[in-house]
Scaffold this active site. Structure first.
Site, mmCIF file in Angstrom:
data_model
loop_
_atom_site.group_PDB
_atom_site.id
_atom_site.type_symbol
_atom_site.label_atom_id
_atom_site.label_comp_id
_atom_site.label_asym_id
_atom_site.label_seq_id
_atom_site.Cartn_x
_atom_site.Cartn_y
_atom_site.Cartn_z
ATOM 1 N N GLU A 116 32.899 13.848 -8.662
ATOM 2 C CA GLU A 116 33.421 13.522 -7.339
ATOM 3 C C GLU A 116 34.912 13.181 -7.309
ATOM 4 O O GLU A 116 35.591 13.470 -6.335
ATOM 5 C CB GLU A 116 32.627 12.345 -6.734
ATOM 6 C CG GLU A 116 31.210 12.680 -6.330
ATOM 7 C CD GLU A 116 31.141 13.615 -5.130
ATOM 8 O OE1 GLU A 116 32.064 13.611 -4.307
ATOM 9 O OE2 GLU A 116 30.148 14.376 -5.035
ATOM 10 N N SER A 170 -23.112 -13.413 23.380
ATOM 11 C CA SER A 170 -23.503 -14.817 23.215
ATOM 12 C C SER A 170 -22.439 -15.672 22.548
ATOM 13 O O SER A 170 -22.572 -16.903 22.502
ATOM 14 C CB SER A 170 -24.801 -14.910 22.403
ATOM 15 O OG SER A 170 -25.881 -14.403 23.156
#
Length: 770
Positions: free
Chosen positions: A121, A492
């Protein structure tokens, strides 16, 4: 000698008279003045040109830098980082991020990685002052010839400037801005600091930012542990993370990696032998695929609450540290309990088939991908698989790229002996992965996914901490959270509100009520067993979940009072005021039910459930801390009276199976008409847990699939783990032998009481079940 001197001057064009005539003369003065005049003009022109150039450069600098950020902002810069979630013991359970990045220091990058990056790079990185003039000049010439399209000539510092502050637009303007910023960065930071910023910022494909995150993803190791070939591969990615992706374009990636190796060899970083050996090596990927979150529904609830409090950007980019209330071990148990419970339910109802088929949908065997496969699967997981080959005594299938095998014992429960009569290639089946291997393939048992869902939620009674949350069968298929978002009829399990209202009104557990036929203005409730037991204590009526006594109590105290009390417990649903509500015709979320039930072991105190304890920023500074919210719902004496009823359920009532755990426990079953919803909600002195089972489309679970049968086994499996390290805990006011609950079972039934009749409308509604 004089002759020689004269001759030399003559050769230079100067006569003897020049040496002798040193004074001014009219003949010689005019040319000298003209020479000075010309020189002055040249100097003036040069100065003017220099001023023009300086002014132009200053103007260009002003034009191109006017919108640039201040470089001192970089000193405070922190890239987008992952927000991590921790359980109550400090273990990571999940994360949120727009960019997957793991920050490391300069030493976190292996020296060979740093050399590889610089070689490919920016070879002059250690020497330049932000820009490489020769490369820039060459790029500009290329740009002019290429009609303005910028040629790459960026140094690492310029790339950093672009990634941090500029767009990806490839123009000369952006290149000049890059250069200005790079020069400023070089003046403010050292080379090590610049490389560290670059190494943590750069995008390397597959959602990975920075070399550490990419190294962990592609090679399952840290960036400072990379070898030569791995370092070269990563160093080649910044130029084109997609174009050179080892996953998308492995051949291009290999060529790019080898180019990096050649550049390193040319720079003298590695020897020819090392380079040649590395060029012959394969890519060597060892992908670290993300594991499925252990608590995906819980994690989503946390995300929503965090975004509401801090905003989405802060949550996904600021690297928060969130201490949640979850207990990782209990969550793992919850996951397993729900899936095992649903598998048991499916097997009770036999093999149905009706499988999705990839081939019938127009796909090839290689094209099909199930949502389950986005995450790594492990032994013990329930996942979907696709059949690739079906033979009489063997079924081959794949889960993602992993091949699995099923043998006759693995599908024996279906009642079908031959594998090729059971499934065919392309069928999508549901399997339970084993840790056993058959040759090179993993064994799995055939299961069934008919669409039945389950949910579980548990909280700490003292703090309200949510310890575990399961919102369904498979988060990859459905993110809907059935623990917090689904309002389902509770059957219930609503009765504790009725009985609590009665206790608040002066009733006692030992009071007698008559379980006999009754009619309330056209509404005639009946019991699940379609029988009547006559006179019985309230405790026994509650333990056996008798419907008629519940409706009588609701009529006596007033159904509106019951509903008001339910809201006081934390129920937010809009509940209509009609008498069948006493049997659970109301729709409530599991979260609210669990919250409400925790009031009883808490001596009437409600602690609002919480998901998080504390949120810190990246630097460890506390941003927010949540304190438990406490509210008194009922009196202590009422809570303890209700505890005798709820303990009786698990001692000898509809939840009697719980007694085998030999622990202080209480709770209540719940089943709705046509068996569409099955519930169990219960608690120990320290934790409260609730379980729901049903179908999203409210179809029936099947005959006799009550809360005690479908939901209770899941609850027991989880509670077993929750109480494992608390063998001696007791409820407030209880004796060690739990005498109160046992006494209720032995109390003789004598006397009678007449319930007040009240109208609840003219139409009769179906009975609710225990």
């Amino acid at each position: 000698m004089g002759a020689t001197s004269n001759s030399s001057y003559e050769k230079r064009g100067l006569g003897r008279s020049h040496l002798l005539d040193r004074g001014p003369s009219k003949r010689s003065g005019k040319p000298r003045f003209r020479g000075w005049k010309i020189t002055g003009r040249v100097v003036f022109a040069a100065l003017l040109l220099l001023a023009i150039i300086t002014g132009s450069l200053s103007g260009l600098m002003l034009i191109y830098s006017v919108d640039l950020p201040q470089i001192h902002d970089l000193e405070r810069y922190r890239p987008s980082t992952t927000t991590d979630l921790y359980d109550r013991k400090g273990r990571v359970i999940g994360s949120f991020a727009l960019e997957r990045r793991v920050m490391v220091g300069y030493d976190g990058f292996a020296p060979i990685l740093r050399e590889a990056v610089i070689s490919i790079e920016d070879k002059s990185f250690e020497r330049h002052w932000g820009v490489n003039v020769l490369r820039i000049a060459g790029a500009l010439i290329h740009d002019l010839r290429g009609h303005g399209r910028a040629q790459g000539a960026s140094t690492l510092t310029m790339q950093l400037a672009r990634n941090l502050f500029l767009s990806d637009e490839r123009t000369m303007t952006r290149k000049i801005q890059e250069a200005f910023l790079a020069i400023q960065i070089e003046r403010a930071f050292t080379k090590e600091q610049i490389f560290t910023l670059y190494g943590n910022q750069i995008y390397l494909g597959s959602g990975m930012y920075g070399f550490e995150a990419a190294s962990e993803f592609y090679f399952s190791k840290h960036a400072n542990d990379l070898n030569l070939t791995e370092a070269a591969l990563l160093a080649g990615l910044p130029k084109g993370p997609v174009a050179y992706s080892p996953l998308l374009n492995p051949e291009k990636c290999l060529k790019r990696r080898n180019l990096v190796l050649s550049e390193m060899e040319g720079d003298g970083v590695i020897t020819h032998q090392q380079a040649e050996q590395a060029r012959q090596a394969p890519l060597g990927l060892h992908l670290s695929e993300p594991d499925q979150s252990v608590a995906p529904w819980f994690q989503e609830e946390v995300r929503r609450e965090l975004e509401k409090r801090f905003g989405a950007e802060e949550v996904h980019e600021a690297g928060l540290r969130v201490q949640t209330t979850l207990d990782l071990d209990l969550q793992v148990t919850a996951n397993r309990a729900v899936l095992d419970g649903l598998a048991a339910y499916e097997r009770r109802h036999g093999w149905k088939g009706h499988l999705e088929n990839a081939l019938a949908a127009g796909m090839t065997l290689g094209q099909y991908r199930h949502p389950d496969w986005a995450m790594t699967s492990h032994a013990g997981d329930y996942v979907h698989a696709m059949v690739t080959r079906a033979m009489p005594l063997e079924i081959l299938a794949r889960v993602g790229d992993e091949q699995i095998v099923l043998l006759p014992a693995d599908w024996q429960w279906t009642g079908q002996r031959l594998g090729d009569a059971l499934v065919k290639p392309g069928d999508v089946i549901y399997v339970h992965l084993s840790d056993a291997m058959e040759g090179t393939m993993r064994r799995a048992t055939l299961e069934q996914d008919s669409g039945a869902q389950g949910a579980l939620m548990a909280i700490d009674n003292t703090s309200g901490d949510v310890l575990a949350m399961v919102g369904g069968r498979d988060f990859a298929v459905s993110q809907f959270n059935r623990a917090t978002q689904a309002e389902r009829q509770v059957g219930s399990s609503f009765k504790p509100y009725v009985y609590t209202a009665a206790m608040e009104d002066g009733a006692k557990p030992t009071d007698i009520i008559v379980d006999a036929p009754v009619n309330f203005g056209g509404y005639a409730p009946h019991n699940y067993e379609n029988d009547f037991k006559g006179a019985m204590t309230l405790q026994n009526a509650f333990a056996e979940s008798r419907n008629v006594p519940s409706v009588k109590l609701a009529a006596r105290v007033g159904i509106k009072k019951v509903i008001d009390l339910a809201h006081k417990f934390g129920v937010t649903s809009d509940i209509p005021a009609y008498l069948p509500i006493a049997l659970g015709a109301a729709s409530i979320t599991l979260e609210e039910q669990v919250d409400s039930y925790s009031v009883f072991p808490n001596d009437g105190i409600r602690v609002t459930p919480r998901l998080m304890r504390k949120v810190e920023n990246y630097d460890g500074i506390t941003l927010w801390r949540e304190r438990p919210e406490i509210d008194e719902v009922i009196r202590e004496d009422t809570a303890r009276e209700m505890m005798t009823l709820l303990e009786a359920v698990t001692a000898h009532g509809t939840g009697a199976a719980v007694a085998q755990l030999h622990h202080a426990l209480g709770g209540k079953t719940g089943t709705t008409s046509d068996f569409t919803d099955a519930w169990f909600l219960g608690f120990s002195p320290s934790v409260t847990c609730g379980v729901w089972v049903g179908y999203d489309n409210e179809q029936s679970l099947g005959e006799k699939e009550t809360g005690a049968k479908a939901a209770l086994p899941i609850w027991m499996e989880w509670m077993k783990a929750a109480i494992a390290d608390k063998p001696d805990e007791q409820f407030p006011g209880d004796e060690p032998d739990n005498e109160t609950a046992q006494a209720g079972a032995k109390t003789p039934v004598t006397g009678a009481a007449t319930a007040t009749k009240a109208s609840a409308g003219s139409s009769a509604l179906p009975a609710r079940h225990p």
